[in-house]
Design a protein around this motif. Structure first.
Motif: not given
Length: 240
Positions: A150-153, A155-156, A164-169
């Protein structure tokens, strides 16, 4: 490329045999991990997911095409964007040749993206792929299986990709999920993301055997859509 020592055939054979022991260790570990993967618990799929296909809307169970196992490749296409993920295309280039074999061993394959079907059809035609590729547009499938956010995810700054092991956004990322069908019931048995999909890349396995390896300055930095390589064969260029 770093210079290598030149040795006698006898010295090379001794070094090769020592490395063979390491390769055998890796093979045995691979088999052990594969067995652990097959033994993972399953989750029953209770949601009524619907997908747009060229022949109309279908349910998840229909994507098995009469087989009991299904691999879903989550192809990274973002609504409103013209970008085609080069990595997803690289994976997809390997599918059709293998598909004729694993379909005879009770496994179906489908790619799923959340863009409209018209966008999927255009990309599929351009790339010349024959495998099934359907749209999950308007549904929660991609979000539920950890490849759309989502946009919220976004944006965070932390979408929790790859458990939860990757920093990819990004709005959309790639992955693979496996399902099993038993009668009218469908179960989710496995999902993998990021470099977990690397095992599908036969081209990488060839390159890994060579002195230059994958010859990367960054992960898969050399990979392009197959119709964008400057030295692609003329027969391929004419059909792009």
């Amino acid at each position: 490329m770093q210079a290598h020592r030149t040795v006698s055939r006898e010295e090379w054979l001794a070094a090769r045999k020592a490395h063979l022991a390491r390769e055998k260790e890796l093979t045995r570990l691979h088999d052990e991990v594969a067995a652990e993967r097959r033994a993972l618990p399953w989750v029953k799929v209770d949601k009524d997911y619907r997908f747009d296909t060229p022949s109309g809307q279908v349910a998840l169970a229909d994507l098995f095409e009469g087989r009991s196992q299904l691999v879903v490749y989550h192809f990274m296409l973002t609504p409103g964007s013209d970008h085609i993920c080069e990595g997803c295309a690289f994976v997809s280039d390997h599918v059709d040749a293998a598909r004729q074999h694993f379909e005879h061993n009770d496994l179906s394959f489908v790619a799923i993206s959340r863009v409209p079907l018209s966008r999927i059809k255009a990309v599929r035609k351009r790339m010349g792929w024959k495998f099934s590729w359907v749209s999950s547009a308007g549904g929660s499938f991609n979000f539920d299986y950890g490849v759309s956010f989502t946009r919220e995810q976004v944006a965070s700054g932390n979408v929790g990709y790859n458990y939860g092991t990757s920093s990819l956004v990004h709005d959309d990322l790639h992955g693979l999920s496996v399902f099993y069908r038993d009668g009218d019931e469908v179960f989710h048995s496995y999902s993998t993301y990021a470099r977990g999909v690397d095992v599908l890349l036969g081209a990488h396995n060839y390159l890994d055997l060579t002195p230059k390896g994958r010859n990367e300055k960054g992960t898969m930095d050399w990979v392009r859509l197959h119709d964008e390589y400057e030295d692609r064969p003329a027969a391929q260029a004419c059909c792009a």
